[in-house]
Design a protein around this motif. Structure first.
Motif, PDB file in Angstrom:
ATOM      1  N   ARG A   1      -5.846   8.143 -14.935  1.00 20.54           N
ATOM      2  CA  ARG A   1      -6.124   7.023 -15.836  1.00 20.54           C
ATOM      3  C   ARG A   1      -4.856   6.475 -16.497  1.00 20.54           C
ATOM      4  N   GLU A   2      -3.824   7.308 -16.584  1.00 19.03           N
ATOM      5  CA  GLU A   2      -2.561   6.860 -17.194  1.00 19.03           C
ATOM      6  C   GLU A   2      -1.382   7.488 -16.477  1.00 19.03           C
TER       7      GLU A   2
ATOM      8  N   THR B   1      -2.493   8.375  -6.838  1.00 21.54           N
ATOM      9  CA  THR B   1      -3.166   7.385  -7.686  1.00 21.54           C
ATOM     10  C   THR B   1      -4.334   6.715  -6.965  1.00 21.54           C
TER      11      THR B   1
ATOM     12  N   ILE C   1      -4.877   1.596 -13.566  1.00 14.20           N
ATOM     13  CA  ILE C   1      -4.262   2.696 -14.305  1.00 14.20           C
ATOM     14  C   ILE C   1      -3.355   2.144 -15.398  1.00 14.20           C
TER      15      ILE C   1
END
Length: 214
Positions: A140-141, A134, A180
């Protein structure tokens, strides 16, 4: 009366089969007998497949999946959305989601859940690897697809806290950094349920109805 009905080699095969999930001593005997009766069609190909598995199967250095190559087939699939990362407890959960074809994203296998009573802490799971992925800024998710158990939810809360702390640090060094999005499986997964035992329809509903983790 003799305690064994076959020689030591066959008895060893039966005992090993009996250690597999879902097989007891009687079932193992039936399976062993079926394999032996179909030696050329089943036993020989099975033994060869197992030999290859012993030599080639390994843990993916990126996501923790099990495959014959590292990075694994999923990680090297360019058709997947690399901005969405599905976090699961075990490889069986990853395979369950893939079997249902509910999402075309990347994965990360934790290798279990936090369980103080069993002596399982953060260092025993692949959480550090998750934070490393990350930190690159490509995701992004994150979908926390952990089981709806006490241990699973405890692990989800811990990961969320770690991701939020990481986001604060990254924001300091890069003001343009966007945190995120963290989501979790929604309706469809019963409390106490495990992904590997759910049907494809339930998994699909859970993925489509995901919401922000609270």
């Amino acid at each position: 009366m003799a305690s064994h009905v076959a020689g030591p080699d066959i008895e060893k095969l039966i005992k090993l089969l009996a250690r597999l999930p879902g097989l007891g001593p009687r079932s193992a005997r039936r399976v062993a007998l079926h394999l032996i009766k179909n030696k050329d069609q089943l036993l020989v190909p099975l033994s060869e497949a197992m030999r290859v598995a012993v030599e080639k199967v390994q843990v993916c250095e990126t996501c923790g999946n099990i495959d014959s190559a590292s990075p694994c087939t999923i990680c090297t699939d360019t058709r997947r959305d690399p901005s969405v990362l599905v976090v699961v407890e075990d490889v069986s959960d990853l395979w369950a989601l893939e079997r249902a074809s509910v999402i075309n994203a990347a994965y990360h296998v934790l290798g279990g859940t936090l369980s103080p009573l069993d002596g399982v802490g953060p260092d025993d799971l692949n959480i550090a690897g998750l934070l490393k992925r990350t930190a690159k800024g490509e995701i992004r998710e994150i979908i926390l697809a952990v089981n709806a158990t006490v241990e699973g939810q405890t692990t989800a809360h811990y990961i969320t806290d770690q991701l939020q702390e990481q986001a604060k640090e990254l924001k300091v060094s890069n003001p343009a950094y966007e945190p995120i999005r963290i989501s979790q499986l929604a309706h469809g997964v019963p409390i106490g349920g495990e992904l590997d035992y759910l049907d494809e329809g339930t998994l699909l509903q859970a993925i489509r109805s995901r919401k922000a983790f609270e």
